[in-house]
Enzyme design. Structure first.
Site, PDB file in Angstrom:
ATOM      1  N   GLU A   1       0.950  -1.052  -0.049  1.00  9.84           N
ATOM      2  CA  GLU A   1      -0.025   0.263  -0.287  1.00  9.84           C
ATOM      3  C   GLU A   1       1.162   1.614  -0.142  1.00  9.84           C
ATOM      4  O   GLU A   1       0.667   2.016  -0.432  1.00  9.84           O
ATOM      5  CB  GLU A   1      -0.751  -0.457   1.305  1.00  9.84           C
ATOM      6  CG  GLU A   1      -1.833  -0.688   0.938  1.00  9.84           C
ATOM      7  CD  GLU A   1      -1.652  -2.008   1.239  1.00  9.84           C
ATOM      8  OE1 GLU A   1      -0.543  -3.351   1.604  1.00  9.84           O
ATOM      9  OE2 GLU A   1      -3.045  -3.114   1.623  1.00  9.84           O
TER      10      GLU A   1
ATOM     11  N   HIS B   1      -9.809  -3.902  10.841  1.00  7.46           N
ATOM     12  CA  HIS B   1     -11.016  -4.079  10.158  1.00  7.46           C
ATOM     13  C   HIS B   1     -12.237  -3.454   9.729  1.00  7.46           C
ATOM     14  O   HIS B   1     -12.658  -2.998   8.904  1.00  7.46           O
ATOM     15  CB  HIS B   1     -10.989  -5.461   9.045  1.00  7.46           C
ATOM     16  CG  HIS B   1      -9.748  -6.543   8.166  1.00  7.46           C
ATOM     17  ND1 HIS B   1      -9.339  -6.825   9.123  1.00  7.46           N
ATOM     18  CD2 HIS B   1     -10.216  -7.169   6.680  1.00  7.46           C
ATOM     19  CE1 HIS B   1      -8.129  -7.164   7.993  1.00  7.46           C
ATOM     20  NE2 HIS B   1      -9.083  -7.547   6.685  1.00  7.46           N
TER      21      HIS B   1
HETATM   22  C1  LIG Z   1      -2.101  -4.793   4.676  1.00  9.80           C
HETATM   23  C2  LIG Z   1      -3.377  -5.407   3.432  1.00  9.80           C
HETATM   24  N1  LIG Z   1      -3.636  -4.612   2.587  1.00  9.80           N
HETATM   25  C3  LIG Z   1      -3.909  -6.125   1.939  1.00  9.80           C
HETATM   26  C4  LIG Z   1      -5.358  -6.613   2.799  1.00  9.80           C
HETATM   27  C5  LIG Z   1      -6.261  -8.117   2.477  1.00  9.80           C
HETATM   28  N2  LIG Z   1      -5.956  -9.297   2.311  1.00  9.80           N
HETATM   29  C6  LIG Z   1      -6.219  -9.890   3.069  1.00  9.80           C
HETATM   30  S1  LIG Z   1      -5.565 -11.179   2.841  1.00  9.80           S
HETATM   31  C7  LIG Z   1      -4.696 -11.003   1.574  1.00  9.80           C
HETATM   32  C8  LIG Z   1      -3.860 -11.903   1.184  1.00  9.80           C
HETATM   33  C9  LIG Z   1      -2.366 -12.701   0.974  1.00  9.80           C
HETATM   34  O1  LIG Z   1      -1.988 -13.281   0.279  1.00  9.80           O
HETATM   35  P1  LIG Z   1      -1.301 -14.240   0.989  1.00  9.80           P
HETATM   36  O2  LIG Z   1       0.252 -13.304   1.650  1.00  9.80           O
HETATM   37  O3  LIG Z   1       0.014 -14.668  -0.129  1.00  9.80           O
HETATM   38  O4  LIG Z   1      -1.843 -15.212   1.699  1.00  9.80           O
HETATM   39  P2  LIG Z   1      -2.845 -16.143   2.213  1.00  9.80           P
HETATM   40  O5  LIG Z   1      -4.180 -15.569   1.767  1.00  9.80           O
HETATM   41  O6  LIG Z   1      -2.367 -16.611  -0.158  1.00  9.80           O
HETATM   42  O7  LIG Z   1      -2.626 -17.492   2.325  1.00  9.80           O
HETATM   43  C10 LIG Z   1      -4.998  -9.809   1.726  1.00  9.80           C
HETATM   44  C11 LIG Z   1      -4.217  -9.428   0.637  1.00  9.80           C
HETATM   45  C12 LIG Z   1      -4.733  -7.152   4.167  1.00  9.80           C
HETATM   46  N3  LIG Z   1      -5.118  -7.777   4.858  1.00  9.80           N
HETATM   47  N4  LIG Z   1      -3.621  -6.486   4.996  1.00  9.80           N
END
Ligand SMILES: Cc1ncc(C[n+]2csc(CCOP(=O)(O)OP(=O)(O)O)c2C)c(N)n1
Ligand SMILES: Cc1ncc(C[n+]2csc(CCOP(=O)(O)OP(=O)(O)O)c2C)c(N)n1
Ligand SMILES: [Mg+2]
Ligand SMILES: [Mg+2]
Lengths: 333, 355, 333, 355
Positions: free
Chosen positions: D64, D133
C-alpha cells in the site's frame, strides 16, 4: 550545457569536458553555499554533496533533457546536474519569493519541471515510489522517457524502496535507481544498519533487477553505467539499479566539517579526499591531453559570475508576503 | 522525603529520566536513528550508550515501520523498549504498528498480553523545518483508544512522565516540542514519576481559562502576563496528558471562569483543541458565558521561508487576542506585533543552525 | 502430542506418524469449520488452510514447545500445529467468552501463549516485524529460543517484510521466516504482483539471508528444512527463509470452493489436489511399511471426539457480556 | 436538461461513476488489490477491466505504501489515478504518501504541480471485521490541510462525488461505509458531479439539528422518524464533505433549532464530531439552548464477537437518546432496545458471510 534531445549525449565527443564542468559547477555552488551559510541568511537545513559530484554529473550526462529525475534531502547536485535553474535554487534556500518553490520549500524541496527535475523531499525514500510512478505513467502513455530516482544507501533500508523496486521489476518500468552509497546515514555507519555480508546492489538483484556497483567518484565510470542503464530502461527491458560508492566530505547537514566529533575517523576522511572525483578526473584528463586549461579557466570564471549573480539576486529578492501564506494549499481545478 | 531538586534543561531532564530507567530496570532498551550518536539526539541521550552499553542503547536501520514492529515484539517478549524519532513525521511511516497493532493488542487478545513500549517523537519547528519536518499530529494519536499520549511542558514533567511512560504496561506516545529542549526548570534527582493523566494548573486565574499543552503552555503563560497588564486574570491549564485526558481540572476551571481559549500546537480541524471545546460545551454548557476560541495552526502546511513561518505559528499575542474576543473586549492592534529584531524561527537564542 | 523440551523432536523416531497426525488433525478441524460455517454461527471471516497442512506440521514438528510462532489471517493451522488449545480456538471463532481472546478477536486473532503461539493479525505482514522483535528480545535476554514467522507470499510484497529481514540479517537473529507460497493473494495471481523472472526466496537471499525453496506439500521435506533452519537460527548463525510451494483448495475466505468464479482454473486446482499432502504422505508411509492403520484410525477417532467436543462446548459457551465491552482496553500496570 | 434517473444501489452507482470517468478521460486509471477480480470489489468495479482493459483497471502488489507513492508519480505525470483499498485499515500503511506527500505538494512546491489522485477507502463493519478491519479514521484525513475528504451517503452523491473527486486536481480521500453498498436510490445516468464541499439537508426540522455523515445519516434519519412519533421534529444534515466542511448549512440549522447532536461513525476524542461541536460553540454560541451531544464509538477497539459489536456500534436509538438529553426530556428505556431476531452484525439483509 546539457545535451538536447536532438543532440543526445550518446555522442561521446566532449563528454569528458562536460563531466568535469558539471562536477566543478556543482562543487563551486556547494562551496558558495558553505561559505555563505554562517551568515545565517539561509535559514533552513542544507545537505551538501561536496565529494559526491561524480554521481550527479555522470548520471545526468547520460540522460535526455526530457528525462525525469527525483531526489531526497541531499538534492542540490541532482537538481543542478539535471539542468535546474541555479538562481531559483539559491533564492529558494534563502526563502525568497523568487525561489523555485516561492520559499515554501527550502533546500530540501527543489523542483524545476522545465529541466525534468520533478522534486525532492526530505522524508528518506519517499520519492522512490513517486519516481516509479513517473516511469509508470510514461510507460502507460507510451512516452520513451526514462526516470532516475536518486537515493542514499539508507533509503534502501526503507520498505518502500523494495515495494517500488518490485513494482518496477514487475512492470519492467523505464526507471534507473541510482544509489549513492556514502557509507553513512547522518552519523550512523553501515555496520549498525545493514548486514556486512551483503552489498547494497544485491538487494535490487534479489528483485530480479539488473544491478551494478561502480566507483561513484569516477564520472566516466558512472556515465558509462548510466548510459547503459538508461538505454536498457528506455528500450523497455526494465529497471536498472546502480550502487555508486562515494563519500560526503562535510557534515551530514550544514556547512562545516565534523570528523572531530567521533562518528568517523579523520584517516577515513583523508583517504576519501584522496579520491576527490574532480582532482582525479582533472589529473586523468591532463595525462591524456584532454584537458583544455584555458577553456576550463574560462568556464570557472563564468560559473563564478553565475554564482555570485545568483547569490546577489537571492539576497536582494523579496521574501514572500505574509499575506500569501494560504496560497496554493489547493490547486484550482 | 522529597528528592533533591536542581535546575536542569528539559533535554537534560529527559536524559536523566532515561538514565534512571535504564539503571533501575535491565529490561529497558533505547532504540532509534542517532540515539547513540555524538549529537546525542538534541542532548537527550548523550553518552547513554557509553554508560549502559551498545546492547541497551542502540542505533537502527532507517526503517521506522519495521523497527516499530520489532519494538512491539521486544515488548511482548520481556523488554521495555523506547523507540525514538527525531521528528514525528518519521513515525508516520509506522501508524500500523502503533495504532493498529500496539494500541489494540491488550484488548483484542482479551488481556493476555501487555505492550510496554514508548514511542518518543519530537515536533520540529523553525529554521526551515518546513512542511515535512514539523507536522504536529498528536491529535491523531489521541484519537486512538488503547494508546496513552503525553506532551510534557516542564523539565520536571518531562522526566517524571518519561519514567512513568517507560514503567507503564501500555503503549505510550511521548511527544516533545523541539523548542522546549533548552528550557530550564527544577528537576528532582533520582527516580520519580508524574502520573499519566492529571493535568497541571500552570497559573491560577479567574477571568478566563486558557488550556494548552507542550510548547503552547509557554506562550499561554506569556499571554497571561500580558493579559494581567490589562487587568485580565487568566488561568492556564497544562494538559500534559492528551489521553487519558483530565476533564475535571478543565471543567472546574471553566465553571469558575466561564470563558475558554484553547491553544494547540497543531491544526484545528478535528484536533485536540476541538476536543477540549467539545468537552466544555457538552459538560460545562451552563457555565460558559461566551463562545470559546481556538488558537491553532492556520489550515495550510508549514511553510519553510522565515517570513511565512513567522506568519504561520501562533504566538502569545494570538492567545491574547483570542482572550479579548471571548471576553468581548475590543481587539488591540499591537497584540500581534513582533518586536524588532526578534528571530521567530530559532528553537532557542543560542541556535545558529543547521538543524 | 508435540515434543517436549526434554524430548525434542530431533530424535526422528516416530516423526512420520507425528507429521501425518498433525496434518490430519488440522485438516479435520478445518473441515469441521467448513461444515459448520454455513450455520452462520461463526460470524467472522475464516481463512482455511486445507491443502497447506504440511507447512505447519513440518515446521512445528521441528520446534521446541517453548519456541515461538506468529501468523497472519490464515493462522488456524499454525496455531494448531504449534500446540494451541483447540476448544479455545473454536470458541473464539464462535465469538464466545471462552475463546482464546474472549471473543474480542475472532478467527483472525488467535493466541495461545502457553503453546508459544504469540498471536496472529489480519493486516498482511504486520506480524513479521513483531516476530522479529520476539527473536530480538530472546537474543538480548540470552534465551536460546527460536521464533517462526509464518507468512503468505503476498506478505513479501510489503516493505515491512524487507525491513524485518534486513534487521534479522543485521543482528543475526534466531528467526525462521516461513513463506507458504500458494500462488494467490485473495484472487490475485502472482503474475500481477511479482516479477516472473525471480523466485520469492531470492528476495531474502538478497538480504544475505540463508534461503531455501521446498515442496510445501511434502511434510518430511518441510520438516528437514525446518530442522536445519531452526538449528541454524538457534546456534546464532542468523535467520533463515523458507519458501514452501503449496496451494489452497478452498476459497480465500470462507468455507466454499470457488474455482468456478474464474480467477484460477479447475485444471490447476485438480493438479494440486493430486498433490494432497496427506493422501500422498499416507501412500508413502504405506509403501514403506510405516503406516499403522489401527493407530491411525484410533487417532482419527480421538480427534473426531476432540473436535465435536470443542464445537459443542463452543456452541454452549456464553457470549461475552455486553458490560465487558470496555475491559482490557488498557492493561493495569 | 436533467439526465434520466434510475434506482441503483450505492455499489452500482460507484461502478457507474467509474465507468463514466474512464469513458470520458483516457487518463483515468483504477488501481487496487482485487479491483479487477471476480468479486468486483463489493460490486463496485465489476467488469470494468473487461470494458476498459487491463492497462486502465489494474491489480497490484500488496504494498500500500509504495503503490500510493506510485499513484502520486502517475498523477504528476499525466494520469488521474484512483487507488482503491478494501479497508481503510490497509491505507494506514500509506500515511506518508497521502498526508506528508500528496497533501503538501501543491503548497510546498509553490503551486508548480498538481496532484489529481483519489484514495478510495471502505470502512468495514460487522461479521467479525473486528479491531483491524473496521477502523474509521476519516477524522485523521480531515485533520490534514491539502486533502479533500468526502463521505457520501446516497447512491446519487456517491456517483457524483466520485466523478468530482476524479476530476479534482487535488488529492481526495473518498470514504465509503460497507453498509451503504446495498442501499438503493435515484441515480442520474451519464456524467454529473456533486461538488465537493456543500452539505446536504437530508431532512428539514425545527427542534434539533442532527449532523451526521456516511452510514450514520441513515441512522439519523431513522432516529428522526422515531422522534417524530414523540412529537420531536429533527433536522438532519448530511455533511458529505469533511474537508472542506460546509459550515453555513450547519450554523444556519443550529441558529434555527438551538440544539445539536452529532453522529459520527468513528471515535469521539479529537474526531469530526468534536470539530462540529467546536464550530457550533465558536460560531453559534448565542443560538445554542442546551449542551450539544456526540454519538460516537465507545473508546475501545472494535470487538469481533457479535454480542460485543452490537454493544459497540451506536444506532438510531442512541441518537434518539442523545436528542432527548439535549432537549432536556427524560430518557426512555426502550430507545436502545434491539428488536428480537435483529442481526446487528450484517452489512445487509442478504448477507451470509464470509466477508
Ligand atoms: C496490509 C493489507 N493489505 C491487504 C489486505 C487484504 N488481504 C487479506 S488476506 C490477503 C492475501 C494475502 O495473500 P498471502 O500473503 O499470499 O496469503 P494467503 O491468503 O495466500 O494465505 C490480502 C491481500 C490485508 N489484510 N492487509
Ligand atoms: C523516514 C525518515 N527517517 C529518518 C530521517 C532522518 N534522516 C534525514 S537524512 C538521513 C540520512 C539518510 O542517509 P542516506 O539515505 O544514506 O543519504 P545521505 O545523507 O548519506 O546522502 C536520515 C536518517 C528522515 N528524513 N526520514
Ligand atoms: Mg548515506
Ligand atoms: Mg498466497
Amino acid at each position: 550545457m546539457l545535451a538536447t534531445a536532438e543532440n543526445p549525449v550518446a555522442a561521446s565527443a566532449g563528454i569528458s569536458a562536460r563531466l568535469l564542468e558539471s562536477m566543478v559547477r556543482i562543487r563551486m555552488v556547494e562551496e558558495a553555499i558553505a561559505a555563505h551559510y554562517p551568515e545565517q541568511q539561509m535559514r533552513c537545513p542544507v545537505h551538501l554533496s561536496i565529494g559526491q559530484e561524480a554521481a550527479s554529473a555522470g548520471v545526468c550526462a547520460a540522460l535526455r533533457p526530457d528525462d525525469l529525475a527525483m531526489s531526497g534531502h541531499r538534492s542540490h547536485a541532482h537538481y543542478l546536474g539535471k539542468g535546474g535553474d541555479l538562481p531559483a535554487m539559491i533564492a529558494e534556500i534563502y526563502g525568497k519569493a523568487t525561489g523555485c518553490c516561492q520559499g515554501r520549500g527550502g533546500s530540501m524541496h527543489l523542483v524545476d519541471l522545465k529541466a525534468g527535475f520533478v522534486g525532492a523531499v526530505p522524508i528518506v525514500a519517499s520519492t522512490i515510489p513517486i519516481a516509479t510512478g513517473l516511469a509508470f505513467a510514461d510507460r502507460q502513455l507510451k512516452r520513451d522517457r526514462v526516470t532516475v530516482a536518486f537515493l542514499g544507501e539508507a533509503a534502501t533500508e526503507e520498505g518502500v524502496f523494495h515495494e517500488s523496486v518490485n513494482f518496477a521489476s514487475l512492470h519492467q518500468l523505464p526507471i534507473v535507481f541510482v544509489c549513492e552509497n556514502n557509507l553513512y546515514s547522518v552519523y550512523s555507519p553501515m555496520s549498525v544498519r545493514q548486514p556486512a555480508h551483503r552489498e547494497v546492489w544485491q538487494l535490487a538483484a534479489g528483485h530480479g533487477v539488473v544491478s551494478h556497483q561502480g566507483d561513484g567518484n569516477d564520472p566516466l565510470a558512472v556515465y558509462a553505467l548510466a548510459r547503459a542503464a538508461a538505454a536498457h530502461a528506455r528500450s523497455g527491458q526494465g529497471p536498472v539499479f546502480l550502487e555508486l560508492k562515494t563519500y560526503r566530505w562535510r557534515e551530514h547537514c550544514g556547512a562545516g566539517f565534523d570528523n572531530h566529533i567521533g562518528y568517523r575517523t579523520e584517516a577515513e576522511y583523508l583517504a576519501w579526499r584522496e579520491r576527490d572525483p574532480i582532482k582525479n578526473f582533472e589529473r586523468r584528463l591532463k595525462a591524456s591531453g584532454e584537458f583544455d586549461v584555458l577553456r576550463h579557466e574560462q568556464f570557472k570564471a563564468r560559473v563564478e559570475t553565475e554564482i555570485s549573480d545568483a547569490f546577489a539576486a537571492a539576497q536582494r529578492a523579496p521574501f514572500p508576503a505574509g499575506a500569501s501564506l494560504m496560497n496554493h494549499v489547493y490547486a484550482a481545478s | 522525603m522529597k528528592p533533591a531538586s536542581r535546575e536542569l534543561t528539559y533535554a537534560a531532564a529527559i536524559r536523566e529520566g532515561f538514565a534512571v530507567a535504564l539503571e533501575r530496570d535491565p529490561r529497558v532498551l533505547l532504540m532509534g536513528l542517532g540515539v547513540p550518536d555524538p549529537k546525542g539526539f538534541f542532548g537527550t541521550t548523550t553518552d547513554l550508550q557509553k554508560q549502559f552499553g551498545a546492547d541497551r542503547v542502540m542505533d537502527m536501520p532507517c526503517a521506522e515501520n519495521g523497527m516499530s514492529g520489532v519494538m512491539l515484539g521486544a515488548a511482548l517478549n520481556g523488554l521495555r523498549p523506547v523507540l525514538n524519532h527525531q521528528r514525528l513525521d518519521f513515525a508516520m511511516l509506522s501508524m500500523d504498528p502503533i495504532c493498529t497493532q500496539a494500541a489494540k493488542w491488550s484488548y483484542m487478545f482479551g488481556g493476555t498480553m501487555k505492550m510496554p513500549v514508548v514511542f518518543r517523537m519530537i515536533l520540529g519547528r523553525g529554521w526551515g523545518q518546513g512542511p515535512q519536518h514539523s507536522q504536529c499530529l498528536h491529535s491523531w494519536f489521541a484519537h486512538i483508544p488503547g494508546l496513552k499520549v503525553v506532551m510534557p511542558t516542564t523539565p520536571h514533567d518531562a522526566k517524571g512522565l518519561l519514567i512513568a511512560a517507560i514503567e507503564d504496561d501500555n503503549p505510550v506516545v511521548f511527544i516533545e516540542h523541539r523548542w522546549l529542549h533548552h528550557i530550564k526548570g527544577e528537576v528532582p534527582a533520582g527516580h520519580y514519576t508524574v502520573p499519566i493523566g492529571p493535568a497541571r494548573l500552570a497559573r491560577a486565574g479567574s477571568d478566563v481559562t486558557i488550556v494548552a499543552f507542550s510548547y503552547m503552555v509557554l506562550e499561554a503563560l506569556e499571554a497571561a502576563e500580558k493579559l494581567a497588564e490589562h487587568g485580565i486574570d487568566a488561568e492556564v491549564i497544562d494538559v500534559r496528558s492528551l489521553r487519558p485526558l483530565d476533564q475535571s481540572l478543565l471543567l472546574a476551571s471553566v465553571a469558575k471562569t466561564g470563558r475558554l481559549v484553547v491553544a494547540d500546537t497543531g491544526h484545528s480541524t478535528a484536533g485536540m483543541a476541538a476536543e477540549i471545546i467539545a468537552i466544555a460545551s457538552e459538560s460545562a454548557f451552563g457555565s460558559l458565558k461566551a463562545a470559546p476560541r481556538r488558537v491553532c495552526f492556520p489550515e495550510c502546511p508549514t511553510p519553510t521561508s522565515p517570513t511565512l513561518s513567522a506568519e504561520f505559528y501562533p504566538r502569545a499575542g494570538h492567545i491574547v487576542a483570542a482572550v479579548r474576543t471571548t471576553l468581548q473586549r475590543p481587539p488591540h492592534d499591537d497584540d500581534l506585533l513582533v518586536p524588532a529584531g526578534a528571530e521567530l524561527d530559532k528553537p532557542n537564542p543560542a541556535f545558529t543552525g543547521p538543524f
